[in-house]
Design an enzyme around this catalytic site. Structure first.
Site, PDB file in Angstrom:
ATOM      1  N   SER A 106      -8.875   8.651   0.975  1.00 24.58           N
ATOM      2  CA  SER A 106      -8.129   7.702  -0.346  1.00 24.58           C
ATOM      3  C   SER A 106      -8.925   8.054  -1.447  1.00 24.58           C
ATOM      4  O   SER A 106     -10.111   8.513  -1.807  1.00 24.58           O
ATOM      5  CB  SER A 106      -8.656   6.330   0.087  1.00 24.58           C
ATOM      6  OG  SER A 106      -8.277   5.434  -1.040  1.00 24.58           O
ATOM      7  N   TYR A 130      -3.501   8.002  -6.112  1.00 22.82           N
ATOM      8  CA  TYR A 130      -2.949   6.925  -6.915  1.00 22.82           C
ATOM      9  C   TYR A 130      -2.734   7.742  -8.326  1.00 22.82           C
ATOM     10  O   TYR A 130      -3.836   8.180  -8.869  1.00 22.82           O
ATOM     11  CB  TYR A 130      -3.692   5.621  -7.144  1.00 22.82           C
ATOM     12  CG  TYR A 130      -3.641   4.979  -6.049  1.00 22.82           C
ATOM     13  CD1 TYR A 130      -2.621   4.174  -5.467  1.00 22.82           C
ATOM     14  CD2 TYR A 130      -4.812   4.605  -5.124  1.00 22.82           C
ATOM     15  CE1 TYR A 130      -2.504   3.545  -4.455  1.00 22.82           C
ATOM     16  CE2 TYR A 130      -4.971   3.677  -4.058  1.00 22.82           C
ATOM     17  CZ  TYR A 130      -3.675   3.321  -3.709  1.00 22.82           C
ATOM     18  OH  TYR A 130      -3.811   2.500  -2.292  1.00 22.82           O
ATOM     19  N   THR A 156       0.868   8.031  -3.178  1.00 26.68           N
ATOM     20  CA  THR A 156       0.956   6.625  -2.812  1.00 26.68           C
ATOM     21  C   THR A 156       2.098   6.064  -3.923  1.00 26.68           C
ATOM     22  O   THR A 156       1.812   6.094  -5.033  1.00 26.68           O
ATOM     23  CB  THR A 156      -0.052   5.740  -2.639  1.00 26.68           C
ATOM     24  OG1 THR A 156      -0.787   6.180  -1.594  1.00 26.68           O
ATOM     25  CG2 THR A 156       0.394   4.361  -2.391  1.00 26.68           C
ATOM     26  N   LYS A 219       4.056   8.851   0.067  1.00 23.58           N
ATOM     27  CA  LYS A 219       3.664   7.727   0.947  1.00 23.58           C
ATOM     28  C   LYS A 219       4.252   6.255   0.438  1.00 23.58           C
ATOM     29  O   LYS A 219       4.176   6.155  -0.928  1.00 23.58           O
ATOM     30  CB  LYS A 219       2.393   7.786   1.313  1.00 23.58           C
ATOM     31  CG  LYS A 219       1.790   6.405   2.179  1.00 23.58           C
ATOM     32  CD  LYS A 219       0.377   6.693   2.315  1.00 23.58           C
ATOM     33  CE  LYS A 219      -0.217   5.403   2.996  1.00 23.58           C
ATOM     34  NZ  LYS A 219      -0.413   4.120   2.332  1.00 23.58           N
ATOM     35  N   HIS A 243       2.372  -0.232   3.259  1.00 22.66           N
ATOM     36  CA  HIS A 243       0.926  -0.154   2.868  1.00 22.66           C
ATOM     37  C   HIS A 243       0.427  -1.441   3.823  1.00 22.66           C
ATOM     38  O   HIS A 243      -0.403  -2.005   3.249  1.00 22.66           O
ATOM     39  CB  HIS A 243       0.919  -0.655   1.276  1.00 22.66           C
ATOM     40  CG  HIS A 243      -0.309  -0.162   0.483  1.00 22.66           C
ATOM     41  ND1 HIS A 243      -0.040   0.933  -0.210  1.00 22.66           N
ATOM     42  CD2 HIS A 243      -1.517  -0.523   0.541  1.00 22.66           C
ATOM     43  CE1 HIS A 243      -1.379   1.052  -0.924  1.00 22.66           C
ATOM     44  NE2 HIS A 243      -2.240   0.265  -0.156  1.00 22.66           N
TER      45      HIS A 243
END
Length: 348
Positions: A106, A130, A156, A219, A243
């Protein structure tokens, strides 16, 4: 206590993690209906098992983006692993490597990309991104990940703003002072979620493609319309995801959305799924409905909370054994034999 199934790890984590950490990992948005529906939806899908098939030799390996993994379960991107275990994402990376599967690290890791890479060199690692208002910082992250040998970029798409998670608000959730978002500390004052860029559009896929040679996976896709747009914009994969029910409540369970996305894509890109996987039979259902691989989020954190790398290996091993057994009992000796014929939806 014998750890027999994933719910045993969940019970352990709930008992022993600090409440603020447990609440953060467990949180869903608003009433948590989508979070819970991710799990309940699997109960409405039933098998159509076939008998007298030779299942004496089982092969549960598969490939994602051309790389072989030992079975079709990887580790989804989740933040703040040091809340579950002191070594954090380093332990996660080592467990994934030991089980020969994929770990998606992440952006919001409490270990740096460099530390994750060093913990499990040669492992199959993807990087979840992100896009922040500070585009230069996002560009720097992408280039760091590629230079460190991460093999795909996972964008994402479902967090233009952070969903409302009530217990985090009640708890005043924030990282403990000794923890840092290691990937971001060079570029920002850490952990202001308002750093997310709500103006991101499909055209930003082209911007990412201009920054990296890595394949791009999106995603957070839940509809055929967005699946079509993803293919049109040249991505290599889609993760059907809500999520973990942490963003928009009352959206579809991912296993229900999967069917629509797979039909829209028609094999042009690989489709994966996360959300609600708790048993090996859930993995089999997802593959029967067209997923190439599934990714686990909360169960990975429960494994870390139990015994770090060893606990996460245990979680993966249990899923692997359950998946192999479910396949055999359904009459499939290899992954290529799994198909839509294997399942039916219960009639209301």
């Amino acid at each position: 206590m014998a750890m027999v199934c994933l719910s045993d790890f969940e019970a352990y984590a709930k008992k022993y993690l600090p409440k603020i950490a447990w609440d953060y990992f467990a949180a869903g948005a608003d009433d948590c209906n989508t979070r819970d529906e991710n799990i309940l939806a699997y109960k409405r899908i039933h098998f159509r098992p076939r008998m007298l098939r030779d299942v004496s030799m089982m092969d549960i390996r598969t490939k994602i983006l051309g790389t072989e993994i030992s079975f079709p379960v990887g580790i989804a991107p989740t933040g703040f692993h040091q809340l579950a275990w002191p070594d954090g994402e380093k332990s996660t990376a080592r467990a994934a490597k030991a089980m020969n599967t994929c770990y998606i690290a992440s952006t919001y890791s409490t270990c740096s990309l460099e530390e994750i890479s060093a913990a499990a060199p040669e492992a199959l690692r993807w990087f979840q991104l992100y896009i922040h208002r500070n585009r230069a910082a996002s560009q720097h992250l992408v280039q760091r990940a590629e230079a460190l040998g991460f093999q795909a970029l996972v964008l994402t798409t479902d967090v233009p703003y952070t969903g409302k998670r009530r217990n985090d608000i009640r708890n005043g959730f924030r990282l403990p002072p000794h923890m840092k978002l290691k990937n971001l500390e060079r570029d920002f004052e850490v952990c202001k979620m308002s750093l997310l860029d709500p103006s991101v559009t499909w055209n930003d896929i082209y911007w990412l493609q201009s920054l990296t040679h890595l394949p791009i996976i999106v995603k957070g896709i839940l509809t055929k319309e967005d699946a079509e747009l993803a293919v049109r914009h040249g991505v290599q994969g889609i993760i059907v995801s809500n999520h973990g029910g942490r963003q928009l409540d009352e959206g579809p369970a991912t296993i229900d959305a999967l069917v629509e996305v797979v039909e829209a894509v028609q094999g042009r890109v690989e489709v994966y799924l996360d959300g609600g996987i708790r048993k090996g039979s859930d993995v089999l259902k997802a593959l029967a409905l067209g997923a190439k691989c599934v990714f686990i989020g909360r169960p990975a954190l429960w494994g870390l909370a139990y015994k770090g790398e060893e606990g996460l290996r245990d979680v993966l091993r249990i899923l692997q054994d359950e998946f192999r057994l479910s396949m055999a009992l359904a009459g499939c000796a290899r992954v290529s034999e799994i198909g839509r014929h294997l399942v039916q939806f219960s009639k209301l």
